[in-house]
Structure formats: structure tokens, C-alpha cells
Design a protein around this motif. Structure first.
Motif, PDB file in Angstrom:
ATOM      1  N   MET A  15       1.401  -9.730 -27.865  1.00 38.59           N
ATOM      2  CA  MET A  15       0.512  -8.598 -28.099  1.00 38.59           C
ATOM      3  C   MET A  15       0.889  -7.442 -27.178  1.00 38.59           C
ATOM      4  SD  MET A  15      -3.659  -8.275 -27.694  1.00 38.59           S
ATOM      5  CE  MET A  15      -4.076  -9.191 -29.177  1.00 38.59           C
ATOM      6  N   PRO A  16       1.178  -6.276 -27.745  1.00 39.79           N
ATOM      7  CA  PRO A  16       1.517  -5.116 -26.905  1.00 39.79           C
ATOM      8  C   PRO A  16       0.374  -4.776 -25.957  1.00 39.79           C
ATOM      9  CG  PRO A  16       2.051  -4.694 -29.210  1.00 39.79           C
ATOM     10  CD  PRO A  16       1.252  -5.958 -29.181  1.00 39.79           C
ATOM     11  N   GLN A  17       0.726  -4.390 -24.745  1.00 38.12           N
ATOM     12  CA  GLN A  17      -0.282  -4.101 -23.736  1.00 38.12           C
ATOM     13  C   GLN A  17      -1.202  -2.966 -24.172  1.00 38.12           C
ATOM     14  OE1 GLN A  17      -0.859  -5.824 -21.113  1.00 38.12           O
ATOM     15  NE2 GLN A  17      -2.368  -4.549 -20.063  1.00 38.12           N
ATOM     16  N   THR A  18      -0.618  -1.951 -24.793  1.00 39.04           N
ATOM     17  CA  THR A  18      -1.447  -0.814 -25.219  1.00 39.04           C
ATOM     18  C   THR A  18      -2.481  -1.252 -26.266  1.00 39.04           C
ATOM     19  OG1 THR A  18       0.290  -0.254 -26.815  1.00 39.04           O
ATOM     20  CG2 THR A  18       0.265   0.951 -24.720  1.00 39.04           C
ATOM     21  N   LEU A  19      -2.095  -2.163 -27.156  1.00 39.31           N
ATOM     22  CA  LEU A  19      -3.031  -2.656 -28.165  1.00 39.31           C
ATOM     23  C   LEU A  19      -4.115  -3.511 -27.515  1.00 39.31           C
ATOM     24  CD1 LEU A  19      -3.915  -3.020 -31.099  1.00 39.31           C
ATOM     25  CD2 LEU A  19      -2.325  -4.955 -31.263  1.00 39.31           C
ATOM     26  N   ALA A  20      -3.711  -4.367 -26.588  1.00 40.79           N
ATOM     27  CA  ALA A  20      -4.687  -5.225 -25.904  1.00 40.79           C
ATOM     28  C   ALA A  20      -5.722  -4.384 -25.164  1.00 40.79           C
ATOM     29  CB  ALA A  20      -3.965  -6.161 -24.936  1.00 40.79           C
ATOM     30  N   GLU A  21      -5.279  -3.354 -24.460  1.00 42.01           N
ATOM     31  CA  GLU A  21      -6.205  -2.502 -23.719  1.00 42.01           C
ATOM     32  C   GLU A  21      -7.133  -1.753 -24.656  1.00 42.01           C
ATOM     33  OE1 GLU A  21      -6.781  -2.345 -20.618  1.00 42.01           O
ATOM     34  OE2 GLU A  21      -5.141  -3.580 -19.873  1.00 42.01           O
ATOM     35  N   ALA A  22      -6.586  -1.303 -25.791  1.00 41.88           N
ATOM     36  CA  ALA A  22      -7.401  -0.557 -26.743  1.00 41.88           C
ATOM     37  C   ALA A  22      -8.468  -1.449 -27.379  1.00 41.88           C
ATOM     38  CB  ALA A  22      -6.515   0.064 -27.818  1.00 41.88           C
ATOM     39  N   ILE A  23      -8.077  -2.689 -27.754  1.00 44.49           N
ATOM     40  CA  ILE A  23      -9.054  -3.612 -28.347  1.00 44.49           C
ATOM     41  C   ILE A  23     -10.125  -3.967 -27.329  1.00 44.49           C
ATOM     42  CG2 ILE A  23      -9.392  -5.933 -29.280  1.00 44.49           C
ATOM     43  CD1 ILE A  23      -6.663  -5.740 -30.574  1.00 44.49           C
ATOM     44  N   TRP A  24      -9.704  -4.229 -26.090  1.00 39.65           N
ATOM     45  CA  TRP A  24     -10.686  -4.578 -25.050  1.00 39.65           C
ATOM     46  C   TRP A  24     -11.688  -3.454 -24.857  1.00 39.65           C
ATOM     47  CZ3 TRP A  24     -11.638  -1.896 -20.540  1.00 39.65           C
ATOM     48  CH2 TRP A  24     -12.573  -2.495 -19.675  1.00 39.65           C
ATOM     49  N   SER A  25     -11.198  -2.236 -24.727  1.00 37.84           N
ATOM     50  CA  SER A  25     -12.081  -1.098 -24.496  1.00 37.84           C
ATOM     51  C   SER A  25     -13.053  -0.910 -25.650  1.00 37.84           C
ATOM     52  CB  SER A  25     -11.241   0.176 -24.295  1.00 37.84           C
ATOM     53  OG  SER A  25     -12.068   1.304 -24.147  1.00 37.84           O
ATOM     54  N   HIS A  26     -12.559  -1.042 -26.880  1.00 43.80           N
ATOM     55  CA  HIS A  26     -13.395  -0.834 -28.060  1.00 43.80           C
ATOM     56  C   HIS A  26     -14.373  -1.988 -28.256  1.00 43.80           C
ATOM     57  CE1 HIS A  26     -14.398   1.283 -31.660  1.00 43.80           C
ATOM     58  NE2 HIS A  26     -14.001   0.334 -32.478  1.00 43.80           N
ATOM     59  N   ALA A  27     -13.901  -3.204 -28.053  1.00 44.52           N
ATOM     60  CA  ALA A  27     -14.729  -4.387 -28.323  1.00 44.52           C
ATOM     61  C   ALA A  27     -15.803  -4.601 -27.274  1.00 44.52           C
ATOM     62  CB  ALA A  27     -13.853  -5.635 -28.421  1.00 44.52           C
ATOM     63  N   THR A  28     -15.577  -4.162 -26.053  1.00 42.42           N
ATOM     64  CA  THR A  28     -16.562  -4.365 -24.986  1.00 42.42           C
ATOM     65  C   THR A  28     -17.297  -3.073 -24.626  1.00 42.42           C
ATOM     66  OG1 THR A  28     -14.970  -3.957 -23.199  1.00 42.42           O
ATOM     67  CG2 THR A  28     -15.157  -6.222 -24.022  1.00 42.42           C
ATOM     68  N   VAL A  29     -17.035  -2.004 -25.379  1.00 42.80           N
ATOM     69  CA  VAL A  29     -17.608  -0.684 -25.087  1.00 42.80           C
ATOM     70  C   VAL A  29     -17.306  -0.321 -23.633  1.00 42.80           C
ATOM     71  CG1 VAL A  29     -19.652   0.806 -25.355  1.00 42.80           C
ATOM     72  CG2 VAL A  29     -19.423  -1.244 -26.746  1.00 42.80           C
ATOM     73  N   ASP A  30     -16.019  -0.349 -23.332  1.00 43.34           N
ATOM     74  CA  ASP A  30     -15.514  -0.014 -21.996  1.00 43.34           C
ATOM     75  C   ASP A  30     -16.106  -0.895 -20.908  1.00 43.34           C
ATOM     76  OD1 ASP A  30     -13.811   2.077 -22.861  1.00 43.34           O
ATOM     77  OD2 ASP A  30     -15.503   3.456 -22.955  1.00 43.34           O
ATOM     78  N   GLY A  31     -16.244  -2.179 -21.232  1.00 44.12           N
ATOM     79  CA  GLY A  31     -16.689  -3.143 -20.224  1.00 44.12           C
ATOM     80  C   GLY A  31     -18.184  -3.305 -20.123  1.00 44.12           C
ATOM     81  N   ARG A  32     -18.941  -2.685 -21.017  1.00 46.66           N
ATOM     82  CA  ARG A  32     -20.402  -2.850 -20.966  1.00 46.66           C
ATOM     83  C   ARG A  32     -20.796  -4.284 -21.263  1.00 46.66           C
ATOM     84  NH1 ARG A  32     -23.807   0.834 -24.928  1.00 46.66           N
ATOM     85  NH2 ARG A  32     -23.090   2.419 -23.463  1.00 46.66           N
ATOM     86  N   TYR A  33     -20.059  -4.951 -22.161  1.00 45.50           N
ATOM     87  CA  TYR A  33     -20.347  -6.326 -22.548  1.00 45.50           C
ATOM     88  C   TYR A  33     -19.196  -7.226 -22.134  1.00 45.50           C
ATOM     89  CZ  TYR A  33     -23.257  -3.482 -25.622  1.00 45.50           C
ATOM     90  OH  TYR A  33     -24.130  -2.542 -26.100  1.00 45.50           O
ATOM     91  N   TRP A  34     -19.492  -8.501 -21.862  1.00 47.90           N
ATOM     92  CA  TRP A  34     -18.419  -9.450 -21.649  1.00 47.90           C
ATOM     93  C   TRP A  34     -18.070 -10.128 -22.968  1.00 47.90           C
ATOM     94  CZ3 TRP A  34     -20.784 -14.017 -22.836  1.00 47.90           C
ATOM     95  CH2 TRP A  34     -22.108 -14.227 -22.440  1.00 47.90           C
ATOM     96  N   LEU A  35     -16.875 -10.653 -23.037  1.00 53.13           N
ATOM     97  CA  LEU A  35     -16.334 -11.234 -24.268  1.00 53.13           C
ATOM     98  C   LEU A  35     -15.615 -12.527 -23.907  1.00 53.13           C
ATOM     99  CD1 LEU A  35     -15.526 -10.947 -27.328  1.00 53.13           C
ATOM    100  CD2 LEU A  35     -13.542  -9.641 -26.534  1.00 53.13           C
ATOM    101  N   ILE A  36     -15.980 -13.622 -24.591  1.00 50.38           N
ATOM    102  CA  ILE A  36     -15.331 -14.907 -24.326  1.00 50.38           C
ATOM    103  C   ILE A  36     -14.904 -15.555 -25.645  1.00 50.38           C
ATOM    104  CG2 ILE A  36     -16.568 -15.352 -22.174  1.00 50.38           C
ATOM    105  CD1 ILE A  36     -18.385 -17.271 -23.733  1.00 50.38           C
TER     106      ILE A  36
END
Length: 531
Positions: free
Chosen positions: A174-195
Motif C-alpha cells: 500500500m502506497p504511503q500517501t494512500l495509507a495516510e489519506a485513508i487514515w485521515s479520512h476514515a478517522t476524521v483526522d484522528g478523532r476516532y480510533w480504528l481497529i
């Protein structure tokens, strides 16, 4: 052997983009973490979990076809990569990948279905291909959103597959840029945790949802609050009921939640008005009373965590987070809690629990759906009986009459419906901010002295006799006869003049009068329902 066919799968995404998971302004303000809590959302999950989050967006709902595909694939990222590489809208220079990627997806689906005990016939493959088109449409929407939010994000330049000299093709990391983008979008910039399932905090009991071949376990879980609450109790208690419960139903739910948490058990419910709210408040009251010796409570939501509700329960959600509970969902942030999602939410409540109690329900209450899921999952089910002339009790009475639930005899104790009282697990549970922090947190929790004032006892200076008696009973979490308490006090006392047996008995009598302890046939125990 059964086969996969449209009627045996949960609804999949249509080929038309849906607005139901479009990120939106939260309808309810998310609770903020209390000071001192670990920032679970700031720790980036594994690439597999991030890929599962993206696949959750693509399916838009629990989907047995996607679950089967994941069972046959090397990992979630391979599925996501193959979905992109087989899409009709992918860049023209990468079109050579389409046949190979589509073939791999079908191979993984057939293999995963077989591992799941299913036979993927031609009809099943037709259904899979149609569902795949819908997934790819939503994947395009997701990537478009990521490109808009992250201006340096260029999906067309990302490598998805490598072709080697020997002619074989492999999925790129997984490209790093894609991983960072999905993380930011999926967690609302870290507001939520994801497991995901690879996390040490993943509740393994949700895997029981795979018992039925037309069900699907959550691909991943989003949360807000204290993530280790998911692992604090091996066999949580779920308490559900109608939103429109009367005083009787509220009392049953509240009392059960309070006694269960007081015995160290985790209380699970749906965060709704009525019985759900009463059960959560009961558990919160126990934590306020007994601190970290009490269990916490978990609320499971039908939509994304940006849409937790109802608004009238905002104080409840804040209190759950503040008292080391958790708000969780299997849905991507922004997902609207449509009616069918509440039925899917109920399966998670039933799966998380070892025992399910229906506090009060009408004949057509959604709580009965949770009981149905619990029956399929072989959970213990109890229902509180009620006045047969009151419609609010019709659902519970019917469950008991049909033999689908055992009769709840009392709400003043949970000892006959739950496993033994225990201290919530903390040691050995790694949080999302790192194993070292988790170990430090666990040691801190275990070293905290008992809160004597909230137990209803006075707070004299030093380690008085009452404090030591409470500490001993909290540590053992079971009734103790007077002679054992006297022996424990003598063994624990380092002074030259330990308390006499009559002093201990006198103090126990005063504690019983104050409502701090109760005395039964097996001895003294802390009064979990005392004020």
C-alpha cells in the motif's frame, strides 16, 4: 452443501453512488476524551485495517460476498488493489491489469466461499460480478474524495500491481500517501480510533457471526473513548429493550446495568432512549461509585460515529467516554443510520455479549430482533416478565412463553445470569497508542487505591479499618464470612496491635447499617446497589 445466492447475502452497494456514507457535518457533537486518556485515534492502524475501512465504505453495509472474498484473499489490501485494477474507470495505460485482477477477485471469492462451507455456482458468480460493479463505483467516489481533500494525492500515479520478468504479477505494498489519506479520512483526522481483526483490542466474539453462511462479521470497528473496554470482560452482558419503556422497564435496565458493572462486567447496549439509556446510566453509576473496580459500558451505533444519536442522549455519550467506556460502530464515518442498519447493529450487540437481557419490549420491538440474533449465536437470553394487561410487556412475555428466553427472576443481582464477579481486565491489553503506554496504564489502574467515599463509607485519615475491609472485599469480589475477613485483616495488619475480632464485627455491622455491605448466607459483600 449450500450455495451463495442473492437471497443469502446481506444488501450490497448498488451501482449507483449512495449518499448514505458521504462525510457530513456531525449531527451530534462527539464527546471529547477526558484529560489523561490516551489519544487512540492518533495511532495509525495497520495497512490491512485501513484497507478494510476502505472496503467498508465500498460495500456500504455488512456484505457476505465481500466477507467471502476476504476469506479467500491474502489480505484486505490485495482485494482493494484488485478492485481498483479491474475497474472500468481505471487509467487507460493500466487497462492491461483488468482481466488479471478480475480473475483474481473471482478466484478469491470462490476459494473464500469454499472455506466458509459454501458452493459458489454460476448464479453466485453473477451476483458477485454485479456487486463488484457497485463496490467499484463507491471506490471511485472514495478516491475522488481523497483527491479533493488531499491535494498531493494522485491515485493515477500510484503503483497497484508489479509485473516481474518471469511474467508473474504481484500486488504492490500500500502506497504511503494512500495509507495516510485513508487514515485521515476514515478517522476524521484522528478523532476516532480504528481497529481490525489484527488488533490486540479486537473482540474475538464477533467472529461468531460467521456461524451462519449468510452473515458477515464487521470488517473493522470505529470507536470513541476507551478502546481497551472492548477487552475488559470476557463475557459482557447486553441489556436491551424498547425506547418507550415505562418506569418498570427503566428500573430493570438501570438496576441490572448497575449491578453488572459493579461486579466488574462490561455492559453493552445500543445508546438509544429508554431501556438502552437506563442500562448505560446504571453502569456509569457503578463506575462513579467503585471507580476502576467496576466494569464499563459500550454503546453500539447503527450509523457512523459522526451521526451518533439521539441528541437528547448527548450527556449520556459524554458520560460513557468520561467513565472509560466506548462508543463503537462498524460503519464508515458519515454513514447515515438508516432503518436497516439498526437491525445490523443489533447483531453486533448480541455478538459482543455472552448473555442478553430484554428488560421490557412490546410485541414488535426492535429489541426482539437482538434476541433473535442472540438465539442464533447461542447466547443466554433472559426476559423480564411483566403485567399481561400492559402492552409494553408483550414482547418479553412472549419470549418467555415461547421458550426463547429464560425468566429474569431479579434485577437486584446478576450473580445468577453472569459469570463470577471480577476486576475488569487491564494487564496484558495493548491500546492503540502503544504497548508500553498500555502496560503503564494497566499498572496505574491496578495500583489505584479504592475510592472509599464513593462507596458510601467515611474517609478518615490513614488506612482505617473500614477502608481495609472494603479493599479486601473489592480484591476478592465474592462474599466472605466474618471469620475470613477477620483473618485477612490480621494477616494484612503490620501494626503491633491489630484490630480485635469484635472490632471487625462491629465495623461490619456499622457498614451494613450504612448500606456499604450486605450480609447473605455466604457472608459479607459490597452492596453494589448502594448509594
Amino acid at each position: 452443501m449450500s450455495s451463495v445466492h442473492p437471497s443469502s447475502t446481506t444488501p450490497s452497494a448498488s451501482t449507483t453512488p449512495s449518499a448514505s456514507t458521504t462525510p457530513a457535518t456531525p449531527t451530534t457533537v462527539p464527546p471529547s476524551s477526558p484529560t489523561g486518556e490516551h489519544d487512540y485515534g492518533s495511532a495509525r492502524p495497520s495497512d490491512d485495517t485501513l484497507a478494510r475501512a476502505a472496503l467498508t465504505y465500498c460495500t456500504d453495509s455488512a456484505d457476505a460476498l465481500m466477507f467471502a472474498t476476504l476469506k479467500g484473499a491474502p489480505d484486505a489490501w490485495s482485494v482493494l488493489s484488485a478492485m481498483y485494477s479491474s475497474a472500468s474507470w481505471m487509467p487507460e495505460r493500466m487497462q492491461w491489469q483488468r482481466p488479471m485482477a478480475a480473475s483474481r477477485l473471482e478466484e478469491w471469492f470462490v476459494t473464500g466461499a469454499a472455506r466458509w462451507g459454501l458452493r459458489a455456482d454460476s448464479r453466485a458468480l453473477t451476483t458477485f460480478r454485479k456487486s463488484l460493479e457497485g463496490w467499484q463505483t463507491r471506490l471511485h467516489d472514495l478516491l475522488t474524495s481523497l483527491a479533493v481533500i488531499h491535494h498531493d494525492f494522485g491515485v493515477e500515479e500510484m503503483p497497484w500491481y508489479d509485473r516481474h520478468d518471469n511474467g508473474e504479477d504481484d500486488c504492490c505494498p500500500m502506497p504511503q500517501t494512500l495509507a495516510e489519506a485513508i487514515w485521515s479520512h476514515a478517522t476524521v483526522d484522528g478523532r476516532y480510533w480504528l481497529i481490525g481483526p489484527d488488533s490486540t483490542l479486537w473482540p474475538e466474539q464477533v467472529g461468531d457471526l460467521c456461524v451462519r453462511k449468510d452473515w458477515a462479521a464487521p470488517l473493522c470497528l470505529w470507536g470513541l473513548g476507551h478502546a481497551p473496554a472492548l477487552k475488559a470482560c470476557d463475557r459482557p452482558l447486553a441489556i436491551v429493550g424498547s425506547r418507550g419503556v415505562n418506569e418498570y422497564g427503566r428500573t430493570v435496565a438501570y438496576s441490572l446495568g448497575r449491578h453488572a458493572a459493579g461486579d466488574g462486567h462490561t455492559v453493552v447496549s445500543g445508546g438509544a432512549m429508554g431501556a438502552d439509556a437506563a442500562a448505560h446510566w446504571g453502569a456509569i453509576r457503578a463506575r462513579e461509585q467503585y471507580g476502576d473496580s467496576a466494569g464499563s459500558t459500550i454503546a453500539v451505533f447503527a450509523g457512523g460515529l459522526t451521526h451518533i444519536g439521539p441528541r437528547s442522549n448527548q450527556l449520556l455519550f459524554d458520560a460513557i467516554v468520561a467513565n472509560k467506556g466506548a462508543l463503537i460502530s462498524e460503519s464508515f464515518p458519515g454513514t447515515v443510520p438508516q432503518p436497516h442498519r439498526f437491525l445490523l447493529r443489533n447483531r453486533i450487540i448480541a455478538a459482543l455479549a455472552s448473555t442478553v437481557v430484554v428488560a421490557q419490549a412490546r410485541r414488535r420491538s426492535g429489541a426482539l430482533n437482538t434476541a433473535t440474533w442472540a438465539t442464533e449465536l447461542n447466547r443466554d437470553i433472559y426476559a423480564a416478565p411483566g403485567d399481561i394487561t400492559t402492552p409494553s410487556n408483550g414482547g418479553c412475555n412472549r419470549l418467555i412463553a415461547d421458550g426463547k428466553a429464560m425468566l429474569l427472576c431479579s434485577c437486584e443481582t446478576v450473580s445468577d445470569i453472569c459469570h463470577a464477579a471480577h476486576r475488569p481486565a487491564t494487564s496484558g491489553v495493548a491500546d492503540l497508542a502503544g504497548t508500553a503506554q498500555a502496560a503503564e496504564s494497566a499498572q496505574t489502574h491496578l495500583a489505584e487505591p479504592p475510592d472509599i467515599e464513593t462507596a458510601g463509607a467515611p474517609s478518615p485519615e490513614g488506612h482505617g479499618l473500614r477502608e481495609r475491609l472494603i479493599a479486601i472485599m473489592r480484591a476478592l469480589r465474592r462474599p466472605m464470612p466474618p471469620e475470613r475477613l477477620i483473618a485477612a485483616i490480621a494477616q494484612d495488619d503490620s501494626s503491633t496491635s491489630p484490630p480485635q475480632s469484635q472490632d471487625v464485627l462491629a465495623e461490619l455491622g456499622l457498614m451494613e447499617l450504612d448500606g456499604v455491605v450486605t450480609c447473605g448466607p455466604e457472608g459479607f459483600r459490597l452492596a453494589t446497589g448502594s448509594d
